[in-house]
Each structure stands twice: as structure tokens, then as C-alpha cells.
Write a protein that holds these residues in place. Structure first.
Motif, PDB file in Angstrom:
ATOM      1  N   TYR A  62       0.821  -1.343  -0.128  1.00  9.95           N
ATOM      2  CA  TYR A  62      -0.011  -0.040  -0.029  1.00  9.95           C
ATOM      3  C   TYR A  62       0.641   1.084   0.035  1.00  9.95           C
ATOM      4  O   TYR A  62       2.025   1.166   0.487  1.00  9.95           O
ATOM      5  CB  TYR A  62      -0.868   0.097   1.317  1.00  9.95           C
ATOM      6  CG  TYR A  62      -2.103  -0.933   1.290  1.00  9.95           C
ATOM      7  CD1 TYR A  62      -3.274  -0.577   0.758  1.00  9.95           C
ATOM      8  CD2 TYR A  62      -1.804  -2.363   1.351  1.00  9.95           C
ATOM      9  CE1 TYR A  62      -4.258  -1.374   0.616  1.00  9.95           C
ATOM     10  CE2 TYR A  62      -2.891  -3.304   1.499  1.00  9.95           C
ATOM     11  CZ  TYR A  62      -3.897  -2.754   0.944  1.00  9.95           C
ATOM     12  OH  TYR A  62      -5.210  -3.760   0.758  1.00  9.95           O
TER      13      TYR A  62
ATOM     14  N   TYR B 132       0.688   5.703   0.712  1.00 11.09           N
ATOM     15  CA  TYR B 132      -0.101   6.382   1.658  1.00 11.09           C
ATOM     16  C   TYR B 132       0.537   7.888   1.307  1.00 11.09           C
ATOM     17  O   TYR B 132       1.767   8.077   1.340  1.00 11.09           O
ATOM     18  CB  TYR B 132       0.086   5.956   3.029  1.00 11.09           C
ATOM     19  CG  TYR B 132      -0.414   4.877   3.615  1.00 11.09           C
ATOM     20  CD1 TYR B 132      -1.657   4.535   3.949  1.00 11.09           C
ATOM     21  CD2 TYR B 132       0.542   3.477   3.388  1.00 11.09           C
ATOM     22  CE1 TYR B 132      -1.981   3.346   4.362  1.00 11.09           C
ATOM     23  CE2 TYR B 132       0.056   2.367   3.704  1.00 11.09           C
ATOM     24  CZ  TYR B 132      -1.280   2.216   4.260  1.00 11.09           C
ATOM     25  OH  TYR B 132      -1.401   1.019   4.573  1.00 11.09           O
TER      26      TYR B 132
ATOM     27  N   LEU C 105      -5.088   6.622   0.656  1.00 11.50           N
ATOM     28  CA  LEU C 105      -4.127   5.481   0.456  1.00 11.50           C
ATOM     29  C   LEU C 105      -4.507   4.655  -0.887  1.00 11.50           C
ATOM     30  O   LEU C 105      -5.645   4.809  -1.520  1.00 11.50           O
ATOM     31  CB  LEU C 105      -4.250   4.406   1.494  1.00 11.50           C
ATOM     32  CG  LEU C 105      -5.511   3.502   1.715  1.00 11.50           C
ATOM     33  CD1 LEU C 105      -5.612   2.104   1.265  1.00 11.50           C
ATOM     34  CD2 LEU C 105      -6.009   3.882   3.265  1.00 11.50           C
TER      35      LEU C 105
ATOM     36  N   ARG D  30      -4.144   1.012  -2.734  1.00 12.14           N
ATOM     37  CA  ARG D  30      -3.534  -0.694  -2.994  1.00 12.14           C
ATOM     38  C   ARG D  30      -2.666  -0.649  -4.113  1.00 12.14           C
ATOM     39  O   ARG D  30      -3.202  -0.584  -5.098  1.00 12.14           O
ATOM     40  CB  ARG D  30      -4.492  -1.639  -2.747  1.00 12.14           C
ATOM     41  CG  ARG D  30      -4.134  -3.079  -2.802  1.00 12.14           C
ATOM     42  CD  ARG D  30      -5.269  -3.901  -3.083  1.00 12.14           C
ATOM     43  NE  ARG D  30      -6.344  -4.037  -1.773  1.00 12.14           N
ATOM     44  CZ  ARG D  30      -7.792  -3.942  -2.070  1.00 12.14           C
ATOM     45  NH1 ARG D  30      -8.176  -3.913  -3.040  1.00 12.14           N
ATOM     46  NH2 ARG D  30      -8.254  -3.546  -0.883  1.00 12.14           N
TER      47      ARG D  30
END
Length: 144
Positions: free
Chosen positions: A92, A94, A116, A118
Motif C-alpha cells: 500500500y 499512503y 491510500l 492498494r
């Protein structure tokens, strides 16, 4: 504010970005975890996003990143599942800021906010989580 202010332990909550009102706030829930951050003087960040930390073992993503000072402290993080764990394929990204503090606020907690992504597929079959999913997050600093 300074990049060093990011260091600490937070209650991390992420939310699906659904535009319509929901009857059950849990429909927005993406995750609720513990975020642990350390910050070096130059702004390098390390830490963990903890799924569980019990006597039976630790499950989490290793966090690395960078923070910069400005009108707001800005940070970018990368989270990767630890090797040889059920979440080893998690990845992930951020992007966030340290929210401002109200001078006249009562009981305000230091809070991180951002988005965020994925960055890679994880899981398989019916549990496959596709890359590209986005969400918003808040992380509220704990005492100590």
C-alpha cells in the motif's frame, strides 16, 4: 509543526470513499489498526501498521517513508506485508498531512489524514483484492 511530531503510536482508521450517505457507518470501514511511527532528524520514517501483536506473534506491514516540513507536515509512506506471513503480498502507498492544531481547541488530539492506494493485488480466488483500490484515512495519536 515539525516532522519529528509524527513519531508515536496512533489508532489508524481508513474509510471507503463512498459519496452517498450510509445508514450504517460500518459500510465505510476499510480498516482499523495500530500505526507505529519513528522519524529520523532528516524526515526518514520507519514503523509498522499492526494487524495484531500478541504473544503468539506479530502481524503487520513494515512502513517506510519520508516527511517534509511546510505550512503542514507532509508525508508519504509505503507499507509492505512482512515476509513469510499471511499478508506478505500486501503493498500500500499512503500520502498524508499532519492536521493543524486549533489554539483554542479543547481536547484536540494530534491527527494524521490522507489517502491510500492498494499498489498491488493481494490474496487469491474469492479473496483477491485488486490493485487500484483507494480509501481515505485518519490516524489519531495515542498517549505515551
Amino acid at each position: 509543526m515539525d516532522t519529528a511530531d509524527l513519531a508515536g503510536t496512533y489508532t489508524y482508521r481508513s474509510f471507503l470513499d463512498l459519496p452517498d450517505p450510509v445508514d450504517d457507518f460500518n459500510r465505510l470501514r476499510f480498516a482499523q489498526l495500530e500505526l507505529r511511527l519513528s522519524v529520523e532528524p532528516g524526515g526518514a520514517i520507519s514503523g509498522a501498521l499492526v494487524f495484531s501483536d500478541t504473544p503468539d506473534g506479530f502481524l503487520g506491514m513494515d512502513i517506510t517513508g519520508k516527511a517534509t516540513n511546510g505550512s503542514l507536515v507532509h508525508f508519504t509512506l509505503t507499507g509492505r506485508g512482512q515476509p513469510d506471513t499471511p499478508i506478505s503480498d500486501f503493498h500500500y502507498e499512503y500520502d498524508g498531512v499532519l492536521l493543524p492544531h486549533w489554539p483554542t481547541g479543547v481536547d484536540q488530539r494530534q491527527t494524521l489524514a490522507g489517502t491510500l492506494l492498494r499498489a498491488a493485488n493481494h490474496g487469491s480466488g474469492p479473496d483477491l483484492a485488486l490493485a487500484g483500490q483507494t480509501a481515505s484515512f485518519l490516524a489519531v495519536k495515542r498517549d505515551g
